[in-house]
Design a protein around this motif. Structure first.
Motif, short mmCIF file in Angstrom:
data_model
loop_
_atom_site.label_atom_id
_atom_site.label_comp_id
_atom_site.label_asym_id
_atom_site.label_seq_id
_atom_site.Cartn_x
_atom_site.Cartn_y
_atom_site.Cartn_z
N ILE A 341 0.82 -1.22 0.00
CA ILE A 341 0.00 0.00 0.00
C ILE A 341 0.85 1.27 0.00
O ILE A 341 0.65 2.16 -0.83
CB ILE A 341 -0.99 -0.02 1.19
CG1 ILE A 341 -2.07 -1.08 0.94
CG2 ILE A 341 -1.63 1.35 1.38
CD1 ILE A 341 -3.03 -1.26 2.08
N PRO A 342 1.83 1.44 0.91
CA PRO A 342 2.66 2.66 0.82
C PRO A 342 3.48 2.73 -0.46
O PRO A 342 3.72 3.83 -0.97
CB PRO A 342 3.55 2.57 2.06
CG PRO A 342 3.54 1.15 2.47
CD PRO A 342 2.19 0.63 2.09
N PHE A 343 3.89 1.58 -0.99
CA PHE A 343 4.63 1.58 -2.26
C PHE A 343 3.76 2.13 -3.38
O PHE A 343 4.20 3.00 -4.16
CB PHE A 343 5.10 0.16 -2.58
CG PHE A 343 5.78 0.02 -3.91
CD1 PHE A 343 7.09 0.42 -4.08
CD2 PHE A 343 5.10 -0.51 -5.00
CE1 PHE A 343 7.72 0.30 -5.32
CE2 PHE A 343 5.72 -0.64 -6.23
CZ PHE A 343 7.03 -0.23 -6.39
N VAL A 344 2.54 1.64 -3.49
CA VAL A 344 1.63 2.08 -4.56
C VAL A 344 1.24 3.54 -4.37
O VAL A 344 1.26 4.34 -5.31
CB VAL A 344 0.38 1.18 -4.61
CG1 VAL A 344 -0.65 1.73 -5.58
CG2 VAL A 344 0.77 -0.24 -5.02
N LEU A 345 0.88 3.92 -3.15
CA LEU A 345 0.47 5.30 -2.89
C LEU A 345 1.62 6.27 -3.15
O LEU A 345 1.42 7.37 -3.70
CB LEU A 345 -0.02 5.45 -1.46
CG LEU A 345 -1.35 4.78 -1.11
CD1 LEU A 345 -1.68 4.98 0.36
CD2 LEU A 345 -2.48 5.34 -1.99
N GLY A 346 2.83 5.87 -2.77
CA GLY A 346 3.98 6.74 -3.00
C GLY A 346 4.26 6.96 -4.47
O GLY A 346 4.52 8.10 -4.90
#
Length: 458
Positions: A341-346
């Protein structure tokens, strides 16, 4: 206004249009150029494989970063607040990198696992937010970005040249998104037909020489961007809205015909294309999916080996311990949703900011696209097409290629202001003044007499 008062209120600009880099900034450019050489490997030296030279570019990048940080903190303390802006830009990816580093350190020291994901996490931070901070706090940010762009294009051209000489070899394996987009810069930035034709030729040659499926996909993405970008800008500048709308509809039909043509071409030539070793990939992909399903929340918390023993058949390499060859599946299997999730959002946050800036020309119809917008388009294409390449290759699981990918994200973000908006209105329209907008000129302090003359002259 008198002549003296007029001069006193003018911003201080460099005597040259291309001010020289500081020594420490030059070291950063050299470190990035070495990372590119190690990743593209145009001479097939495989320096990234040897223990003595494997981490040389990373060590140099860290040393150059420390020198820059020391100089800025000691002599330019007013630049410290810029760190908060960089953290806000990369906040999600910083969380991802911290998660990867934490799990990798536990795997390295507590579980004695040598092949960890440590370099994946370090590359996110060192290549992305650290480089962005160095650029934004540089005295000559435009020159620094331009120098890195020249290095990217130069190394990519060298890679294409050597791969053409050794036709059929894969010299820049898993770096197609960098090499193909960089050599296509004349097509992206040029306006003269011969210049654009040379860029298209180099891009095609860069895809054909290694004969990789991912290379052909990147080639199509570059051509699709150039076609859509030109169509939208041309029609937006048409004073006749109806005619512009009809041209866009016609362009959509031509695009669909192009897609059909690509499908027919693939069907006619697929026997001559590489198969991508689907048996190997499907087996490793299934292993990664099973691991994610077993622990979908945090996976293995990156506290595991980055490679696995392949037992389906003997491969033509020096070892049977191989990566998954899919970074998104690796992240899901080893980090679960807490890592994905943080990878995609970033990634989406920085890509969306660049997309909004690039598509402003689609509304304004401004066709005078300066080099700043061309650079932004190049790095945006590298980042977006890199998602396709990393879906089938270990881009983020390799030190040099991972650093190069996140470095390109820093270059892309550097061409935006801290809040994701243009650094100046000229940047949004692609004006040649865009580069000057990044120079952050400061005004000359005025004397009381000069202020009095200014008031009197109105």
């Amino acid at each position: 206004m008198t002549r003296m008062s007029f001069l006193a209120t003018q911003p201080v600009v460099a005597a040259s249009n291309k001010p020289a880099l500081d020594f420490t900034d030059g070291m950063v450019v050299v470190a990035i150029a070495l990372q590119l050489l190690w990743a593209v490997d145009p001479f097939a030296a495989e320096l990234w494989r040897r223990s003595f030279t494997r981490h040389l570019p990373t060590v140099l990048a860290i040393a150059a970063t420390l020198l820059c940080v020391a100089g800025r903190v000691l002599f330019r303390p007013e630049l410290r607040p810029e760190l908060g802006s960089v953290v806000r830009t990369y906040r999600w990816l910083l969380l991802f990198g911290a998660f990867v580093i934490g799990g990798s350190l536990y795997a390295r020291f507590a579980l004695a696992i040598d092949s960890s994901f440590l370099l994946m996490g370090m590359s996110v931070i060192l290549g992305g937010p650290v480089n962005l901070w160095l650029i934004r706090t540089s005295r000559t940010p435009a020159t620094l970005v331009r120098s890195v762009t020249v290095a990217v294009i130069g190394v990519s051209l060298l890679g294409v040249l050597m791969n053409t000489i050794h036709f059929g070899r894969m010299l820049y394996h898993a770096l197609e998104h960098v090499v193909l987009v960089a050599v296509a810069m004349p097509l992206i930035a040029g306006r003269k037909p011969l210049v654009r034709l040379s860029g298209a030729f180099l891009c095609i040659l860069a895809a054909v020489a290694p004969n990789k499926i991912t290379g052909y996909i990147v080639l199509l993405m570059v051509f699709a961007w150039v076609f859509v970008d030109d169509l939208m800008i041309r029609t937006a500048g048409d004073p006749d809205r109806i005619r512009g709308g009809l041209q866009r509809i016609l362009g959509a039909f031509l695009g669909m015909l192009g897609i059909l043509g690509v499908v027919f071409l693939y069907q006619a030539t697929k026997s001559h294309l590489p198969d991508g070793n689907t048996v190997y990939r499907l087996h490793t992909y299934q292993m990664a999916i099973d691991r994610f399903l077993d622990s979908w929340l945090w996976g293995r918390a990156f506290a595991a080996s980055a490679v696995d023993h392949f037992d389906l058949f003997v491969v033509n390499t020096s070892t049977q311990s191989l990566p998954t060859h899919s970074d998104p599946l690796d992240i899901l299997a080893n980090g679960g949703l807490l890592g994905a999730i943080p990878f995609v959002l970033g990634l989406l946050s920085i890509l969306h900011a660049a997309w909004k800036m690039l598509t402003r020309n689609w509304v304004s119809g401004e066709r005078d696209q300066g080099f700043a917008r061309a650079q932004l388009a190049m790095y945006f294409l590298i980042m977006s097409s890199g998602l396709t390449v990393m879906a089938f290759n270990p881009v983020l699981n390799s030190a040099s290629s991972s650093y190069v990918y996140w470095m390109c994200s820093a270059m892309m973000c550097a061409l935006l202001s801290p809040d994701g908006q243009p650094a100046a209105s000229s940047v949004a329209t692609g004006s040649p003044l865009a580069d000057e907008a990044m120079q952050r000129p400061t005004s000359v302090p005025r004397s009381r007499a000069a202020v009095r003359d200014t008031v009197r002259s109105g």
